[in-house]
Design a protein around this motif. Structure first.
Motif, PDB file in Angstrom:
ATOM      1  N   GLY A 116       0.876  -1.356   0.061  1.00  0.00           N
ATOM      2  CA  GLY A 116       0.089  -0.013   0.116  1.00  0.00           C
ATOM      3  C   GLY A 116       0.910   1.423   0.081  1.00  0.00           C
ATOM      4  O   GLY A 116       0.437   2.110   0.245  1.00  0.00           O
ATOM      5  N   LYS A 117       2.065   1.242  -0.379  1.00  0.00           N
ATOM      6  CA  LYS A 117       3.005   2.313  -0.234  1.00  0.00           C
ATOM      7  C   LYS A 117       3.597   2.493  -1.803  1.00  0.00           C
ATOM      8  O   LYS A 117       3.664   1.701  -2.604  1.00  0.00           O
ATOM      9  N   SER A 118       4.328   3.576  -1.917  1.00  0.00           N
ATOM     10  CA  SER A 118       5.151   3.750  -3.024  1.00  0.00           C
ATOM     11  C   SER A 118       6.415   4.020  -2.593  1.00  0.00           C
ATOM     12  O   SER A 118       6.857   5.004  -1.847  1.00  0.00           O
TER      13      SER A 118
ATOM     14  N   LEU B 103       2.490  -2.880 -14.939  1.00  0.00           N
ATOM     15  CA  LEU B 103       1.593  -3.291 -16.161  1.00  0.00           C
ATOM     16  C   LEU B 103       0.883  -4.398 -15.922  1.00  0.00           C
ATOM     17  O   LEU B 103      -0.283  -4.440 -16.139  1.00  0.00           O
ATOM     18  N   ILE B 104       1.482  -5.495 -15.094  1.00  0.00           N
ATOM     19  CA  ILE B 104       0.885  -6.771 -14.911  1.00  0.00           C
ATOM     20  C   ILE B 104      -0.327  -6.319 -13.910  1.00  0.00           C
ATOM     21  O   ILE B 104      -1.478  -6.799 -13.737  1.00  0.00           O
ATOM     22  N   ILE B 105       0.099  -5.468 -12.775  1.00  0.00           N
ATOM     23  CA  ILE B 105      -0.876  -5.096 -11.727  1.00  0.00           C
ATOM     24  C   ILE B 105      -2.137  -4.592 -12.149  1.00  0.00           C
ATOM     25  O   ILE B 105      -3.328  -4.513 -11.850  1.00  0.00           O
ATOM     26  N   LYS B 106      -1.737  -3.618 -13.326  1.00  0.00           N
ATOM     27  CA  LYS B 106      -2.893  -2.716 -13.938  1.00  0.00           C
ATOM     28  C   LYS B 106      -3.937  -3.656 -14.757  1.00  0.00           C
ATOM     29  O   LYS B 106      -5.091  -3.728 -14.674  1.00  0.00           O
TER      30      LYS B 106
ATOM     31  N   ASN C 287      -3.881  -5.540  -3.144  1.00  0.00           N
ATOM     32  CA  ASN C 287      -2.638  -5.555  -2.233  1.00  0.00           C
ATOM     33  C   ASN C 287      -2.828  -6.412  -0.919  1.00  0.00           C
ATOM     34  O   ASN C 287      -3.897  -7.040  -0.914  1.00  0.00           O
ATOM     35  N   PHE C 288      -1.931  -6.160  -0.350  1.00  0.00           N
ATOM     36  CA  PHE C 288      -2.053  -6.920   1.082  1.00  0.00           C
ATOM     37  C   PHE C 288      -2.983  -6.820   2.007  1.00  0.00           C
ATOM     38  O   PHE C 288      -3.372  -7.939   2.629  1.00  0.00           O
ATOM     39  N   TYR C 289      -3.889  -5.618   1.953  1.00  0.00           N
ATOM     40  CA  TYR C 289      -4.743  -5.637   2.562  1.00  0.00           C
ATOM     41  C   TYR C 289      -6.413  -5.754   1.903  1.00  0.00           C
ATOM     42  O   TYR C 289      -7.403  -5.744   2.487  1.00  0.00           O
TER      43      TYR C 289
ATOM     44  N   ILE D 227      -4.759  -2.047  -5.866  1.00  0.00           N
ATOM     45  CA  ILE D 227      -3.396  -1.352  -5.743  1.00  0.00           C
ATOM     46  C   ILE D 227      -3.826  -0.175  -6.410  1.00  0.00           C
ATOM     47  O   ILE D 227      -4.118   0.314  -7.669  1.00  0.00           O
ATOM     48  N   VAL D 228      -3.612   0.940  -5.653  1.00  0.00           N
ATOM     49  CA  VAL D 228      -3.659   2.469  -6.404  1.00  0.00           C
ATOM     50  C   VAL D 228      -2.104   3.018  -6.547  1.00  0.00           C
ATOM     51  O   VAL D 228      -1.496   2.903  -5.546  1.00  0.00           O
TER      52      VAL D 228
END
Lengths: 166, 136
Positions: free
Chosen positions: A33-35, B55-58, B64-66, B70-71
């Motif tokens: 959740g971080k960058s 790219l894979i994430i998009k 994400n972990f929670y 994913i932003v």
């Protein structure tokens, strides 16, 4: 088996191993959740040590969301210690002897100040703009990186050429 | 403790950048003097790898972990990126240091780097103090 793995880690790494591993830190931090970015921690250290600062940028920093940065920085510190003392064979010199002098320390104080001032002004450093910004296809980060290099070349020109003229 | 994972990811990052020698003053000098393509190969392959995973994430809208989507925070351009960037670059060349390597090198035992680190904190504070008066 474990000894072999440690032996591989201890030997020098080629760029095509190190580079992609650095790149993997981008999705790793997005997953949490971080960058990825290191210079933000400098502001957060100021905020933690001066919570009532009259400077708004220091006081108003949403520190609960941001202080992960300080833990990340602490991790880098420990990582540097472990690597240099246990995971480097042969040991590589990373910083020159010449900085162990008055002139060296003055250079570090000037350079460090510019790094701290400039990275916050630019909204990021080598990691935040160079690695995360470019990996996430952000044009502003490309402008920042180009500016980093222009600044570096200006400093190189000043120290190499102008000082020799005097 | 929720920050333990950032201590751990920081530790891994610290090990990688030290092993990669991107924390090395000598490597930074060679980069600015175009003596060695090493740093450019590292940065290039890091960005390609990171970009591929982004790219894979998009593409697959990974969580994400929670368990949340994913932003990727957007960076908003302002003049500071150019002016501050150039100031940063000058400091980067002069000291041969940027923020991550400062921490790694102090850990490695190069104690004069502590002066650069403390000065960087002062630089950050100085920026914060004058923020409203600076062009952005």
């Amino acid at each position: 088996m474990l000894e072999n793995i440690i032996e591989i880690i201890r030997s020098p790494w080629a760029w095509y191993v190190s580079g992609p591993l650095i790149g993997l830190m981008v999705p790793a931090l997005l997953y949490f959740g971080k960058s990825l970015g290191v210079s933000g921690s400098f502001r957060d250290i100021c905020s933690v040590t001066m919570p009532d600062s009259k400077v708004e940028f220091i006081r108003n920093n949403n520190i609960k969301d941001n202080h992960w940065n300080i833990f990340f920085l602490l991790g880098i510190f420990v990582g540097g210690y472990i690597t240099y003392n246990f995971l480097m064979d042969p040991k590589v010199e990373l910083f020159p002897e010449s900085f162990y002098s008055v002139k060296g320390v003055i250079t570090l104080i000037i350079g460090g100040f510019l790094v701290g001032f400039g990275s916050r002004y630019a909204g990021g450093c080598t990691s935040g703009h160079g690695i995360t910004g470019l990996s996430t296809f952000q044009l502003p980060s490309l402008f920042a990186i180009i500016s980093f290099f222009i600044g570096g070349f200006i400093a190189l020109f000043i120290t190499d050429f102008l000082i020799n003229l005097i | 403790m929720k920050n333990l994972k950032f201590l751990f990811t920081g530790l891994i990052f610290g090990i990688i950048i030290t092993k990669a020698e991107v924390v090395s003053w000598f490597r930074i000098q060679d980069m600015f003097r175009f003596k060695d393509p090493y740093m450019f190969l590292i940065l290039g392959s890091a960005v390609l790898t990171g970009g591929l995973f982004v790219l894979i994430i998009k593409k697959f809208n990974l969580k994400n972990f929670y368990g949340e989507p994913i932003v990727i925070p957007k960076k908003k351009f302002n003049k500071g990126y150019i002016i501050g960037g150039m100031i940063f670059g000058m400091g980067w060349f002069l000291s041969g240091l940027c923020p991550g390597p400062m921490a790694a090198l102090i850990g490695a035992g190069y104690l004069p780097v502590i002066f650069a680190f403390l000065s960087a904190l002062l630089g950050t504070y100085t920026y914060a103090y004058f923020k409203n008066k600076l062009p952005h």
